[in-house]
Design an enzyme around this catalytic site. Sequence first.
Site, short mmCIF file in Angstrom:
data_model
loop_
_atom_site.label_atom_id
_atom_site.label_comp_id
_atom_site.label_asym_id
_atom_site.label_seq_id
_atom_site.Cartn_x
_atom_site.Cartn_y
_atom_site.Cartn_z
N LYS A 180 4.71 32.36 55.86
CA LYS A 180 6.01 33.02 55.96
C LYS A 180 5.86 34.53 56.19
O LYS A 180 4.97 35.15 55.59
CB LYS A 180 6.75 32.76 54.64
CG LYS A 180 8.12 33.32 54.53
CD LYS A 180 8.75 32.89 53.21
CE LYS A 180 8.70 34.00 52.20
NZ LYS A 180 9.92 34.60 51.78
N LYS A 219 7.53 40.62 52.92
CA LYS A 219 7.39 42.07 52.65
C LYS A 219 6.08 42.37 51.95
O LYS A 219 5.52 43.43 52.11
CB LYS A 219 8.51 42.53 51.71
CG LYS A 219 9.86 42.62 52.33
CD LYS A 219 10.85 43.16 51.29
CE LYS A 219 12.02 42.24 51.10
NZ LYS A 219 11.89 41.28 50.01
N LYS A 248 2.70 32.96 44.38
CA LYS A 248 2.66 34.41 44.10
C LYS A 248 1.68 34.74 43.00
O LYS A 248 1.11 35.82 42.99
CB LYS A 248 4.06 34.92 43.77
CG LYS A 248 4.96 34.90 44.99
CD LYS A 248 6.04 35.94 44.95
CE LYS A 248 6.67 36.03 46.34
NZ LYS A 248 7.81 36.88 46.43
#
Length: 335
Positions: free
Chosen positions: A200, A203, A114
Amino acid sequence: MSNKKRILSGVQPTGDLHLGNWLGAIRNWVDLQKENETFFCVVDLHAITANYEPKELSKNTLSTAALYLACGINPADSTIFIQSHIPAHSELCWILNCITPINWLERMIQFKEKSIQQGNNVSIGLFNYPILMAADILLYQADLVPVGEDQKQHLELARDIAQQRINAKFSKDKSILKVPKPMIMKDGSKIMSLIDGTKKMSKSDPNENSRINLLDSPEIITKKIKRAKSDSQIGIEFNNPERPESKNLLMIYSILSGVETGELENQLSETGWGSFKKLITELLIEALEPLQEKYKVLIDDPYQINKILLDGKEKAESVANSTLSKVKKELGFFK
Ligand code: AQP
């Protein structure tokens, strides 16, 4: 005393919930709630570890709670609450921050991934995310935590903190915090992006076509599946590592239809992508329709959701506060 196992899980209100959140998490929670003592929270404090819009945060928090209910989480069986409504999460997080070695966090894969996505805007909160997650879990003395494969490392960290940093260090003869076990769900534990079967479904992926959101209309679902990545081969396979997109869509099809992947592979061995995409589009629209209907009714009745969340807060807070008091007493805080 009940023999039920206590289970805790949550979803971040970082955007529209998608098929991965449903098939990998919420769908399983629904099955768990009858036999166990279940706590499900909307983890809004986690949601601010990435850039966010305040208006979107409150909208997404309400819509995530409404989706829990629409997917079948029943307030008569489960405690549903908003993480930030219970200050004990932040307080235990601080205490755990002070007893966790920094190099335990430096190993976290999700932070590495991230932080690359977030570029030079990475907050300390993102680094600290797994400690807040440990606080969430340990506050409820959870026996089991249903996690997708992506969250397994964070749960291991929570176990190490409870065992090595709290129980072993501060309690000689009794355990202060329960050491939770992971519950890895087999099917659907990782639903992949529609445009890259090796990534993956998420969102925060900037490409909307990478995911099916639970509130997508039939037209949007049709468009997204049409655009989903395919390959030039005939037949839809599950076990061919060279065909991750085929595996992903077949797994989704299998979960939604209840037909085993092996049987589907046989049935679809001569089927081309065009026909398969039509089949999976129909199945997705049919599977999401009842949930979308329930959602519409719930979101138009904020009084009912607020009441459920208030009841949830009361129940969750009494458990959380009692654990926090115990931790503070054992760690030497003056009362
Ligand atoms: N693609 C997925 N397949 C299976 N399970 C998934 N989950 C998330 N994505 C998939 C599971 O959903 C639960 C809640 O996830 P989360 O929203 O708290 O965090 P996340 O895993 O980081 O989900 P996203 O969609 O990728 O959110 P962003 O993009 O905001 O980080 C977890 O149990 C998770 O395993």
